[in-house]
Design an enzyme around this catalytic site. Structure first.
Site, PDB file in Angstrom:
ATOM      1  N   ASP A  61       0.855  -1.453  -0.299  1.00 38.17           N
ATOM      2  CA  ASP A  61       0.130  -0.478   0.253  1.00 38.17           C
ATOM      3  C   ASP A  61       0.519   1.170   0.193  1.00 38.17           C
ATOM      4  OD1 ASP A  61      -2.090  -1.356   0.307  1.00 38.17           O
ATOM      5  OD2 ASP A  61      -3.147  -1.346   2.329  1.00 38.17           O
ATOM      6  N   ASP A 119       0.922   4.285  -2.051  1.00 36.53           N
ATOM      7  CA  ASP A 119       0.542   5.754  -2.339  1.00 36.53           C
ATOM      8  C   ASP A 119       1.955   6.093  -3.042  1.00 36.53           C
ATOM      9  OD1 ASP A 119      -1.519   4.684  -0.984  1.00 36.53           O
ATOM     10  OD2 ASP A 119      -0.770   5.146   0.979  1.00 36.53           O
ATOM     11  N   LEU A 168     -37.048  -7.015 -13.064  1.00 34.02           N
ATOM     12  CA  LEU A 168     -37.173  -8.343 -13.177  1.00 34.02           C
ATOM     13  C   LEU A 168     -38.147  -9.178 -13.011  1.00 34.02           C
ATOM     14  CD1 LEU A 168     -33.046  -9.354 -12.728  1.00 34.02           C
ATOM     15  CD2 LEU A 168     -34.357  -9.795 -14.801  1.00 34.02           C
ATOM     16  N   GLU A 187     -26.920 -16.668 -12.278  1.00 36.28           N
ATOM     17  CA  GLU A 187     -26.030 -15.386 -11.809  1.00 36.28           C
ATOM     18  C   GLU A 187     -26.689 -15.522 -10.084  1.00 36.28           C
ATOM     19  OE1 GLU A 187     -25.257 -11.799 -14.043  1.00 36.28           O
ATOM     20  OE2 GLU A 187     -25.233 -13.490 -16.127  1.00 36.28           O
ATOM     21  N   LYS A 196     -28.365 -12.455  -7.940  1.00 34.91           N
ATOM     22  CA  LYS A 196     -28.645 -12.000  -7.395  1.00 34.91           C
ATOM     23  C   LYS A 196     -27.869 -10.499  -6.177  1.00 34.91           C
ATOM     24  CE  LYS A 196     -33.201  -9.524  -8.655  1.00 34.91           C
ATOM     25  NZ  LYS A 196     -33.223  -8.384  -6.936  1.00 34.91           N
ATOM     26  N   ASP A 224     -27.276  -8.096  -4.304  1.00 35.20           N
ATOM     27  CA  ASP A 224     -28.509  -6.551  -3.897  1.00 35.20           C
ATOM     28  C   ASP A 224     -27.704  -5.673  -3.031  1.00 35.20           C
ATOM     29  OD1 ASP A 224     -30.615  -6.435  -2.161  1.00 35.20           O
ATOM     30  OD2 ASP A 224     -30.533  -7.196  -0.552  1.00 35.20           O
ATOM     31  N   ARG A 230     -30.591   4.026 -11.702  1.00 39.06           N
ATOM     32  CA  ARG A 230     -31.478   3.069 -12.151  1.00 39.06           C
ATOM     33  C   ARG A 230     -32.693   4.113 -12.566  1.00 39.06           C
ATOM     34  NH1 ARG A 230     -34.260  -1.959 -11.325  1.00 39.06           N
ATOM     35  NH2 ARG A 230     -36.699  -1.547 -11.092  1.00 39.06           N
ATOM     36  N   GLU A 290     -24.261  -3.672 -10.056  1.00 42.19           N
ATOM     37  CA  GLU A 290     -24.694  -3.279  -8.804  1.00 42.19           C
ATOM     38  C   GLU A 290     -23.370  -2.644  -7.600  1.00 42.19           C
ATOM     39  OE1 GLU A 290     -28.278  -4.306  -9.155  1.00 42.19           O
ATOM     40  OE2 GLU A 290     -28.427  -4.511  -6.936  1.00 42.19           O
ATOM     41  N   TYR A 313     -22.973  -7.209 -14.872  1.00 42.37           N
ATOM     42  CA  TYR A 313     -23.902  -8.850 -15.030  1.00 42.37           C
ATOM     43  C   TYR A 313     -24.339  -8.599 -16.582  1.00 42.37           C
ATOM     44  CZ  TYR A 313     -27.188  -5.688 -12.450  1.00 42.37           C
ATOM     45  OH  TYR A 313     -28.433  -4.825 -12.542  1.00 42.37           O
ATOM     46  N   LYS A 371     -30.971 -16.287 -16.870  1.00 42.36           N
ATOM     47  CA  LYS A 371     -30.815 -15.918 -18.076  1.00 42.36           C
ATOM     48  C   LYS A 371     -30.687 -16.709 -19.010  1.00 42.36           C
ATOM     49  CE  LYS A 371     -28.485 -11.480 -15.965  1.00 42.36           C
ATOM     50  NZ  LYS A 371     -27.459 -11.082 -15.940  1.00 42.36           N
ATOM     51  N   LYS A 379     -36.032 -15.982  -6.134  1.00 45.63           N
ATOM     52  CA  LYS A 379     -35.392 -14.659  -4.704  1.00 45.63           C
ATOM     53  C   LYS A 379     -35.418 -16.229  -3.775  1.00 45.63           C
ATOM     54  CE  LYS A 379     -36.365 -10.246  -5.485  1.00 45.63           C
ATOM     55  NZ  LYS A 379     -36.886  -9.077  -4.966  1.00 45.63           N
ATOM     56  N   CYS A 439     -33.155   6.224  33.514  1.00 48.41           N
ATOM     57  CA  CYS A 439     -32.058   5.453  32.812  1.00 48.41           C
ATOM     58  C   CYS A 439     -31.925   4.078  33.599  1.00 48.41           C
ATOM     59  CB  CYS A 439     -30.558   5.928  33.057  1.00 48.41           C
ATOM     60  SG  CYS A 439     -29.319   5.348  32.904  1.00 48.41           S
ATOM     61  N   CYS A 473     -29.082   4.360  35.902  1.00 47.65           N
ATOM     62  CA  CYS A 473     -28.625   5.275  37.347  1.00 47.65           C
ATOM     63  C   CYS A 473     -30.157   5.856  37.765  1.00 47.65           C
ATOM     64  CB  CYS A 473     -27.377   6.265  36.661  1.00 47.65           C
ATOM     65  SG  CYS A 473     -28.652   7.673  35.441  1.00 47.65           S
ATOM     66  N   CYS A 483     -29.477   9.185  28.158  1.00 54.19           N
ATOM     67  CA  CYS A 483     -29.660   9.980  29.566  1.00 54.19           C
ATOM     68  C   CYS A 483     -28.312  10.947  30.123  1.00 54.19           C
ATOM     69  CB  CYS A 483     -28.631   8.255  30.678  1.00 54.19           C
ATOM     70  SG  CYS A 483     -28.042   9.248  32.241  1.00 54.19           S
ATOM     71  N   CYS A 538     -23.299   7.885  35.911  1.00 54.03           N
ATOM     72  CA  CYS A 538     -24.397   6.487  34.853  1.00 54.03           C
ATOM     73  C   CYS A 538     -23.054   5.715  34.960  1.00 54.03           C
ATOM     74  CB  CYS A 538     -24.982   7.296  33.801  1.00 54.03           C
ATOM     75  SG  CYS A 538     -26.506   5.637  33.222  1.00 54.03           S
TER      76      CYS A 538
HETATM   77  P1  AMP Z   1     -36.161  -5.801  -9.335  1.00 48.15           P
HETATM   78  O1  AMP Z   1     -35.134  -4.416  -8.424  1.00 48.15           O
HETATM   79  O2  AMP Z   1     -36.254  -7.051  -8.230  1.00 48.15           O
HETATM   80  O3  AMP Z   1     -37.313  -5.716 -10.030  1.00 48.15           O
HETATM   81  O4  AMP Z   1     -34.484  -6.437  -9.802  1.00 48.15           O
HETATM   82  C1  AMP Z   1     -33.908  -6.131 -10.961  1.00 48.15           C
HETATM   83  C2  AMP Z   1     -32.346  -5.885 -10.007  1.00 48.15           C
HETATM   84  O5  AMP Z   1     -32.267  -7.209  -9.916  1.00 48.15           O
HETATM   85  C3  AMP Z   1     -31.458  -4.667 -11.690  1.00 48.15           C
HETATM   86  O6  AMP Z   1     -31.798  -3.897 -11.940  1.00 48.15           O
HETATM   87  C4  AMP Z   1     -30.532  -5.316 -10.682  1.00 48.15           C
HETATM   88  O7  AMP Z   1     -29.967  -4.032 -10.031  1.00 48.15           O
HETATM   89  C5  AMP Z   1     -30.394  -6.017  -9.755  1.00 48.15           C
HETATM   90  N1  AMP Z   1     -29.801  -7.074 -10.310  1.00 48.15           N
HETATM   91  C6  AMP Z   1     -28.294  -8.069  -9.359  1.00 48.15           C
HETATM   92  N2  AMP Z   1     -28.061  -8.691  -9.540  1.00 48.15           N
HETATM   93  C7  AMP Z   1     -28.015  -9.127 -10.743  1.00 48.15           C
HETATM   94  C8  AMP Z   1     -27.646  -9.853 -12.396  1.00 48.15           C
HETATM   95  N3  AMP Z   1     -26.864 -11.362 -12.277  1.00 48.15           N
HETATM   96  N4  AMP Z   1     -28.367  -9.883 -13.063  1.00 48.15           N
HETATM   97  C9  AMP Z   1     -29.463  -8.687 -13.089  1.00 48.15           C
HETATM   98  N5  AMP Z   1     -29.621  -7.967 -12.147  1.00 48.15           N
HETATM   99  C10 AMP Z   1     -29.165  -7.710 -11.093  1.00 48.15           C
HETATM  100 ZN    ZN Z   2     -28.531   6.771  33.322  1.00 45.63          ZN
END
Ligand code: AMP
Ligand code: ZN
Length: 664
Positions: free
Chosen positions: A31, A35, A81, A111, A113, A115, A134, A170, A222, A284, A308, A402, A405, A420, A426
């Protein structure tokens, strides 16, 4: 080597190191070396602005501020989706596909999904042009400046990429990164963030890109739209990986829904081993030609399907609501649960956050509740199972005093948490402050841990952190579990902490909102505790990155007699309350209270150097000219808009020579 070539070579090298580190998780230099190289590049770029490049690795650190994010239309719509929840749903989907495509072989890519928050990145000639959220799928917010700070997103591509395309992915926070961010907030006496997903999403819309740069965000890619020459989704994943994108390797090419189901079953369990959160699988159609034939419904592609994962949720009985008191006096309500197995661990407690959350859920003792585990350190209660509520259940009345105390609780305007106010009497606040003081990032006292602090407090040997310095081996040895050796270690550890530098002592004092970074800023700006204690609210706010909230907290802390007394005592024990000689070298107050804007190229000094000179001499550097600007230091090729703004506002414009003369 010519300067231009030198700059370009450095950029190329840094880009490669960035890629190794953030995309491959496999750095090949330290690192520190990284830097140093980055600094070298920064200096060259400042000296030779004519070689400016919007995809230079130096732009990763952020700094630009966006007041309002521009709304832009997506060139290719971002669809949602469709969801499926069972094998039957997936088989129905396959039938619909076969009906449209006829009797041909269809392969699928599975793939995960991810989050987080979805993003669309546009590349032209291998350079990142723009990044758009989006939004509603048709149009989103232009967040390019913030996105550029995310290290795993290449600003410049490698290999044989198409001339123009959009790539989607994502933005996520890893669980680790998220936990670290929260620990830092807790250290600063701030409320932790709720979950990685919302925090990642919120990060994209921060106005200050330097703050975004500090967050450990990542981007997992993706899909590609608008490119020619690609034939299958699996190829897209492999190719984009070669171009320099972070594309998780877990995706799999399969030939049947049966195999899809196996993939889902496997990841439903093993997703907990991943460093980030996932909420399902996306399946897909592999062949892009087939994808095109299938097309879209009003809201989603017909060629893709989300599955899901069942939410990690269990129901259990809430036995009791108890209340925790933190070091700053903040009260956190905790649900004590009938132990239950959730995502592989036994859960006994869940956070209820604050009074509003309890009221919103209408959660009561004796209720059966649904508990969910996300990225949080402790799980949370998401709802009450009202069908199981007993007839004689009573609404929860939030405590008014509290639990530790007995002092009446207060709630500040605009804050979610009660607290508090009895900070000196305390117990958990007292021990919490001492524990913070001895913690690794503060005084780092060896031989002393959190439990021992509680023991010493209970035995009446310490009531604040200054008392640590008068402890003797003879006092400690009689205590339970304290052998002579450990008593000696403790006393030695305390003595050794007298060498900890000023900024860490300042952090250790536990002033609300004064975290590690703020402590450093304050130490640098005021140089010793006496100057800091005498600082007014206005003077504090004039320090870079110190806002009203911090300033107020600092002033209030030092106004209190009891804090001043403790500091006097600490001083008398020999703790460091000023910067060392070395730190002080070349520092002065010559420019105190003055704000500078630096623009253009200079003859005898680099821009970074110039800014450092200003800060070392007590001045403040701002990025844009405003009525608060004292001087505009004008170099060669200064932006004309800065000049005219300064002229309009009557801000003095000085040359490099004049500036240096001020310090002479
Ligand atoms: P939803 O928000 O439930 O309609 O799901 C669609 C969203 O899933 C997309 O807009 C992506 O942001 C997200 N997503 C996460 N992983 C994937 C993936 N591997 N392929 C496609 N979409 C994905
Ligand atoms: Zn206290």
């Amino acid at each position: 080597m010519k300067t231009k070539e030198q700059i370009e070579a450095l950029r190329k090298e840094l880009r490669e190191h960035n890629y190794n580190y953030y995309v491959l998780d496999n750095p090949i230099i330290s690192d520190f070396d990284f830097d140093m190289k980055l600094k070298a590049l920064q200096e060259l770029e400042q000296k030779y602005p004519e070689f400016y490049d919007p995809s230079s690795p130096t732009l990763r650190v952020g700094g630009a501020v966006t007041k309002n994010f521009e709304t832009v239309v997506h060139e290719h719509r971002m669809y949602s989706l469709d969801n499926s929840y069972s094998k039957e749903d997936l088989e129905d989907w396959e039938k619909r596909i076969q009906r449209i495509l006829g009797d041909v072989q269809v392969e699928f890519v599975c793939e995960l999904k991810y989050d987080g928050a979805s993003i669309s990145l546009t590349y032209e000639n291998g350079e990142l042009q723009r990044a758009v959220t989006r939004g509603d799928g048709f149009q989103g917010d232009l967040v390019t400046t913030n996105i550029k700070t995310i290290n795993s997103i290449p600003l410049k591509l490698k290999g044989d990429y198409p001339p123009k395309f959009d790539i989607r992915g994502e933005i996520i926070l890893t669980l680790d990164g998220f936990a670290k961010m929260n620990q830092e907030r807790l250290d600063n006496g701030e409320e932790p963030y709720m979950n990685p997903r919302n925090t990642a999403s919120g990060s994209l819309k921060l106005q200050d890109s330097a703050l975004v740069a500090k967050r450990p965000l990542e981007c997992l890619l993706y899909s590609v739209v608008g490119a020619s020459g690609l034939e299958t989704q699996f190829e897209v994943l492999e190719k984009t990986r070669q171009w320099g994108f972070k594309v998780p390797p877990v995706s799999k090419l399969v030939k049947s829904i049966n195999e899809v189901v196996q993939f889902i079953a496997y990841w439903d369990v093993h997703r907990h081993d991943l460093p980030y959160e996932t909420d399902g699988v996306v399946i897909k159609v592999n062949n892009l030609q087939q994808q095109e034939e299938l097309g879209y419904t009003a809201k989603a592609p017909r060629w893709a399907m989300a599955y899901k994962f069942k939410a990690e949720q269990v129901s259990t009985v809430l036995n009791e609501i108890t209340y925790q008191v933190g070091r700053t006096g903040a009260i956190t309500p905790v649900a004590n649960l009938e132990p239950v197995l959730l995502a592989g661990t036994t859960v006994k407690r869940a956070s209820l956050h604050n009074a509003d959350q309890i009221a919103k859920l209408d959660v009561r003792e004796g209720d059966t509740v649904f508990v969910e585990k996300g990225g949080e350190i402790i799980p949370k209660i998401i709802a009450v199972d009202f069908t199981k509520r007993s007839r004689n259940s009573e609404p929860t009345i939030y405590i008014s005093h509290c639990p530790e105390c007995g002092t009446e609780l207060l709630r500040k305007e605009g804050e979610a948490q009660h607290f508090c106010p009895n900070d000196m009497g305390c117990p958990p606040q007292i021990t919490g402050r001492i524990q913070h003081f001895i913690s690794r990032k503060a005084m780092d006292i060896e031989g002393l841990g959190g439990e021992t602090v509680e023991l010493l407090f209970k035995e009446g040997l310490i009531a604040n952190y200054a008392d640590l310095y008068t402890l003797t081996v003879a006092q400690i040895t009689p205590l339970e579990r304290m052998a002579e050796k450990s008593a000696e270690n403790l006393v030695n550890g305390v003595a050794a902490s007298k060498n900890i530098p000023f900024e860490r002592v300042l952090f250790g004092l536990g002033i609300r909102y004064v975290g590690e970074t703020v402590a450093k800023k304050l130490a640098k700006a005021y140089k010793n505790i006496d100057a800091l204690m005498a600082a007014s609210q206005e003077s504090l706010v004039a320090v870079d990155e110190i806002g009203e909230r911090i300033a107020e907290s600092v002033v209030q802390f030092f106004r209190e007699e009891k804090n001043r007394t403790i500091i006097e005592r600490l001083k008398s024990y020999g703790l460091r309350f000023s910067l060392s000689e070395e730190q002080l070298q070349n520092q002065s107050d010559a420019l105190k209270g003055q704000t500078f804007v630096v623009s253009g190229v200079f003859e005898t000094i680099g821009r970074t150097e110039l800014k450092k000179l200003i800060e070392d001499n007590g001045g403040k550097v701002a990025s844009s000219v405003s009525s608060k600007t004292t001087y505009l230091v004008a170099g060669d090729k200064m932006g004309p808009s800065k000049r005219s703004k300064a002229e309009n506002l009557g801000v003095a414009i000085i040359s490099e020579k004049e500036f240096l003369a001020m310090l002479a």
